[in-house]
Motif scaffolding. Sequence first.
Motif, PDB file in Angstrom:
ATOM      1  N   SER A 286      19.658  68.739  32.138  1.00 27.75           N
ATOM      2  CA  SER A 286      20.979  69.314  31.887  1.00 27.75           C
ATOM      3  C   SER A 286      21.845  68.188  31.335  1.00 27.75           C
ATOM      4  CB  SER A 286      21.539  69.847  33.209  1.00 27.75           C
ATOM      5  OG  SER A 286      22.864  70.258  33.042  1.00 27.75           O
ATOM      6  N   PHE A 287      22.311  68.367  30.089  1.00 25.96           N
ATOM      7  CA  PHE A 287      23.002  67.282  29.391  1.00 25.96           C
ATOM      8  C   PHE A 287      24.345  67.750  28.844  1.00 25.96           C
ATOM      9  CE2 PHE A 287      18.686  65.944  29.638  1.00 25.96           C
ATOM     10  CZ  PHE A 287      18.695  64.555  29.602  1.00 25.96           C
ATOM     11  N   VAL A 288      25.175  66.777  28.518  1.00 32.24           N
ATOM     12  CA  VAL A 288      26.482  67.087  27.934  1.00 32.24           C
ATOM     13  C   VAL A 288      26.712  66.146  26.755  1.00 32.24           C
ATOM     14  CG1 VAL A 288      27.750  65.557  29.530  1.00 32.24           C
ATOM     15  CG2 VAL A 288      28.942  67.483  28.459  1.00 32.24           C
ATOM     16  N   PHE A 289      27.388  66.670  25.714  1.00 31.39           N
ATOM     17  CA  PHE A 289      27.696  65.893  24.517  1.00 31.39           C
ATOM     18  C   PHE A 289      29.071  65.271  24.705  1.00 31.39           C
ATOM     19  CE2 PHE A 289      29.493  65.750  20.166  1.00 31.39           C
ATOM     20  CZ  PHE A 289      28.504  65.026  19.508  1.00 31.39           C
ATOM     21  N   ASN A 290      29.141  63.937  24.559  1.00 32.06           N
ATOM     22  CA  ASN A 290      30.410  63.261  24.792  1.00 32.06           C
ATOM     23  C   ASN A 290      30.531  62.071  23.849  1.00 32.06           C
ATOM     24  OD1 ASN A 290      32.196  61.215  26.346  1.00 32.06           O
ATOM     25  ND2 ASN A 290      32.561  63.159  27.378  1.00 32.06           N
ATOM     26  N   LYS A 291      31.608  62.054  23.085  1.00 32.36           N
ATOM     27  CA  LYS A 291      31.852  60.962  22.114  1.00 32.36           C
ATOM     28  C   LYS A 291      30.635  60.694  21.234  1.00 32.36           C
ATOM     29  CE  LYS A 291      35.311  58.642  24.936  1.00 32.36           C
ATOM     30  NZ  LYS A 291      35.569  57.558  25.867  1.00 32.36           N
ATOM     31  N   GLY A 292      30.056  61.778  20.721  1.00 29.22           N
ATOM     32  CA  GLY A 292      28.967  61.632  19.754  1.00 29.22           C
ATOM     33  C   GLY A 292      27.594  61.376  20.341  1.00 29.22           C
ATOM     34  N   LYS A 293      27.495  61.283  21.681  1.00 31.28           N
ATOM     35  CA  LYS A 293      26.192  61.017  22.304  1.00 31.28           C
ATOM     36  C   LYS A 293      25.855  62.082  23.338  1.00 31.28           C
ATOM     37  CE  LYS A 293      25.687  56.032  21.850  1.00 31.28           C
ATOM     38  NZ  LYS A 293      26.040  54.771  22.456  1.00 31.28           N
ATOM     39  N   VAL A 294      24.554  62.168  23.651  1.00 30.86           N
ATOM     40  CA  VAL A 294      24.082  63.104  24.674  1.00 30.86           C
ATOM     41  C   VAL A 294      23.867  62.349  25.980  1.00 30.86           C
ATOM     42  CG1 VAL A 294      22.145  64.581  25.338  1.00 30.86           C
ATOM     43  CG2 VAL A 294      22.987  64.626  22.994  1.00 30.86           C
ATOM     44  N   HIS A 295      24.460  62.847  27.078  1.00 31.92           N
ATOM     45  CA  HIS A 295      24.329  62.187  28.389  1.00 31.92           C
ATOM     46  C   HIS A 295      23.846  63.184  29.430  1.00 31.92           C
ATOM     47  CE1 HIS A 295      26.684  58.623  27.153  1.00 31.92           C
ATOM     48  NE2 HIS A 295      27.410  59.486  26.468  1.00 31.92           N
ATOM     49  N   LYS A 296      23.084  62.695  30.418  1.00 36.82           N
ATOM     50  CA  LYS A 296      22.733  63.535  31.562  1.00 36.82           C
ATOM     51  C   LYS A 296      24.023  63.883  32.300  1.00 36.82           C
ATOM     52  CE  LYS A 296      19.695  63.684  35.600  1.00 36.82           C
ATOM     53  NZ  LYS A 296      20.588  64.540  36.352  1.00 36.82           N
ATOM     54  N   VAL A 297      24.101  65.131  32.778  1.00 33.03           N
ATOM     55  CA  VAL A 297      25.307  65.557  33.502  1.00 33.03           C
ATOM     56  C   VAL A 297      25.249  65.016  34.932  1.00 33.03           C
ATOM     57  CG1 VAL A 297      26.612  67.533  34.359  1.00 33.03           C
ATOM     58  CG2 VAL A 297      25.427  67.690  32.160  1.00 33.03           C
ATOM     59  N   PRO A 298      26.193  64.146  35.328  1.00 34.10           N
ATOM     60  CA  PRO A 298      26.197  63.688  36.729  1.00 34.10           C
ATOM     61  C   PRO A 298      26.788  64.777  37.621  1.00 34.10           C
ATOM     62  CG  PRO A 298      27.962  62.635  35.490  1.00 34.10           C
ATOM     63  CD  PRO A 298      27.275  63.567  34.537  1.00 34.10           C
TER      64      PRO A 298
ATOM     65  N   LYS B 276      36.454  70.487  23.067  1.00 32.67           N
ATOM     66  CA  LYS B 276      37.357  69.378  22.724  1.00 32.67           C
ATOM     67  C   LYS B 276      36.622  68.279  21.954  1.00 32.67           C
ATOM     68  CE  LYS B 276      40.892  68.563  25.844  1.00 32.67           C
ATOM     69  NZ  LYS B 276      41.194  68.152  27.193  1.00 32.67           N
ATOM     70  N   GLN B 277      35.334  68.086  22.305  1.00 32.29           N
ATOM     71  CA  GLN B 277      34.539  67.046  21.642  1.00 32.29           C
ATOM     72  C   GLN B 277      34.314  67.386  20.164  1.00 32.29           C
ATOM     73  OE1 GLN B 277      33.441  64.217  23.267  1.00 32.29           O
ATOM     74  NE2 GLN B 277      34.469  64.912  25.126  1.00 32.29           N
ATOM     75  N   LEU B 278      34.424  68.684  19.835  1.00 34.11           N
ATOM     76  CA  LEU B 278      34.129  69.139  18.471  1.00 34.11           C
ATOM     77  C   LEU B 278      35.385  69.594  17.730  1.00 34.11           C
ATOM     78  CD1 LEU B 278      31.060  71.410  19.368  1.00 34.11           C
ATOM     79  CD2 LEU B 278      30.997  69.017  18.680  1.00 34.11           C
ATOM     80  N   GLY B 279      36.537  69.554  18.437  1.00 36.02           N
ATOM     81  CA  GLY B 279      37.762  70.067  17.823  1.00 36.02           C
ATOM     82  C   GLY B 279      37.690  71.563  17.568  1.00 36.02           C
ATOM     83  N   ARG B 280      37.086  72.306  18.533  1.00 37.47           N
ATOM     84  CA  ARG B 280      36.912  73.760  18.386  1.00 37.47           C
ATOM     85  C   ARG B 280      37.671  74.511  19.466  1.00 37.47           C
ATOM     86  NH1 ARG B 280      32.877  76.127  15.933  1.00 37.47           N
ATOM     87  NH2 ARG B 280      32.591  77.542  17.688  1.00 37.47           N
ATOM     88  N   GLN B 281      37.670  75.849  19.340  1.00 37.38           N
ATOM     89  CA  GLN B 281      38.299  76.700  20.360  1.00 37.38           C
ATOM     90  C   GLN B 281      37.344  77.000  21.523  1.00 37.38           C
ATOM     91  OE1 GLN B 281      41.600  77.644  19.885  1.00 37.38           O
ATOM     92  NE2 GLN B 281      41.323  76.255  18.151  1.00 37.38           N
ATOM     93  N   SER B 282      36.025  76.931  21.251  1.00 39.76           N
ATOM     94  CA  SER B 282      35.066  77.284  22.307  1.00 39.76           C
ATOM     95  C   SER B 282      33.855  76.360  22.255  1.00 39.76           C
ATOM     96  CB  SER B 282      34.631  78.750  22.159  1.00 39.76           C
ATOM     97  OG  SER B 282      34.288  79.023  20.819  1.00 39.76           O
ATOM     98  N   ASP B 283      33.142  76.295  23.370  1.00 37.93           N
ATOM     99  CA  ASP B 283      32.015  75.372  23.516  1.00 37.93           C
ATOM    100  C   ASP B 283      30.821  75.777  22.639  1.00 37.93           C
ATOM    101  OD1 ASP B 283      33.631  74.295  25.420  1.00 37.93           O
ATOM    102  OD2 ASP B 283      32.293  74.629  27.120  1.00 37.93           O
ATOM    103  N   MET B 284      29.952  74.810  22.404  1.00 38.18           N
ATOM    104  CA  MET B 284      28.681  75.078  21.715  1.00 38.18           C
ATOM    105  C   MET B 284      27.555  74.774  22.705  1.00 38.18           C
ATOM    106  SD  MET B 284      27.486  73.612  17.991  1.00 38.18           S
ATOM    107  CE  MET B 284      28.993  74.207  17.244  1.00 38.18           C
ATOM    108  N   TYR B 285      26.455  75.510  22.581  1.00 39.13           N
ATOM    109  CA  TYR B 285      25.364  75.381  23.552  1.00 39.13           C
ATOM    110  C   TYR B 285      24.042  75.129  22.832  1.00 39.13           C
ATOM    111  CZ  TYR B 285      28.844  77.713  26.415  1.00 39.13           C
ATOM    112  OH  TYR B 285      29.995  78.034  27.070  1.00 39.13           O
TER     113      TYR B 285
END
Length: 444
Positions: A107-119, A325-334
């Motif tokens: 389970s990962f999250v995209f943050n500042k251009g990188k993929v990280h494991k979700v803590p 917010k990471q993508l400057g969008r109204q809704s999340d991407m999955y």
Amino acid sequence: MDEEYDVIVLGTGLKECILSGLLSVDGLKVLHMDRNDYYGGESTSLNLTQLWKKFRESEKPPEHLGSSKDYNVDMMPKFIMANGALVRVLIHTDVTKYLYFKAVDGSFVFNKGKVHKVPATDMEALKSPLMGIFEKRRARKFFIYVQDYSETDPKTHDGMDLTRVTMKELIAKYGLDDNTVDFIGHALALQRDDRYLSEPALETVKRIKLYSESLARFGGGSPYIYPLYGLGELPQAFARLSAVYGGTYMLCKPECKVEFNDEGKVCGVTSEGETAKCRKVVCDPSYMPNKIRKVGKVARAIAIMSHPIPNTNDSHSVQIILPQKQLGRQSDMYVFCCSYTHNVAPKGKFIAFVSTEAETDQPQNELKPGIDLLGPVDEIFYDMYDRYEPVNEPALDNCFISASYDATTHFESTVVDVLKMYTQITGKVLDLNVDLSGASAAEE
């Protein structure tokens, strides 16, 4: 067919099949019909030949992708939260005996251009590269508060009433920065936009707890499980359940026309010149086009690959959430990825999906941030579909219509719709206090 039923269900999509199973278990006489010759409706599972027919029409799939029958490509792929409401429904109805689950690797999250494991716990927060050293300490305190929080024990509330305090106020108390709030809200609590920040914190805290309890359940790298051979197994399992309790299933029933009496209440369904009488109808939006409205559309891409998604620790099954917010969008991407280890593709092949609530008419451009994470793909298909929700008043016409599937790659919002419909149909709240060890097949 000329009989009388308590409920007629139209469409064998996942929501309709779960409801049909629940109502049959409750002792109602159920007739379940579908215009298609296969189970699953919009949430069906396709082999390679069917996938090509749907997206490429006349072409044949290339030989190098392997045997068509080794593919089970879910059209609405969604991971299942290990301790979530769907697992409780599966145990409540004993459908678990027809299914085998396997834990999802990552389970990962995209943050500042990188993929990280979700803590998800205080210990993981301390190790996560998502935060600096001081932020880690603040996040750890917040996670400990959430882990210890119990709705019925005021000692754990730290003087705050979470039915009144907003999520924004709770976060401010711990001094968490926007970056941390972003992954907590979207990747842990699975909120789809930022409206939750101005709502009472209780719901979000419960969602974070559900995530970490689900994660602890199988001790894997994610809180999710997924059926072997894909989600196409679920509608069929509920169909079996319904049949065990006397439900009747009919596929290939063209033009199912819902009939109404003089008061505007549903009184039956006609197909091929025969009418089955009933008191209530449950269906997906496609069976009642005059009682629904379009509320949005989903853009999605389906990719076949020969490798795991890069930067996910070689996970053979994984979810990545890209917060709006990471993508400057109204809704999340999955991003959703599954592979031969869940028997949805031949050995060495991976199926990835990228989906989002569409904000333009160009899925290729819009989905680019998610597709860029996939690495090289063997084949890719783009698609858009409209999302509908009912506008009728079920109390007046006895029609219970499900909402279309959203862009999320997990089941939480789908189950909320099913449970709400169950209560509307029966006047009861489904008891989900079950022994969760009933889904132990979900381990290896």
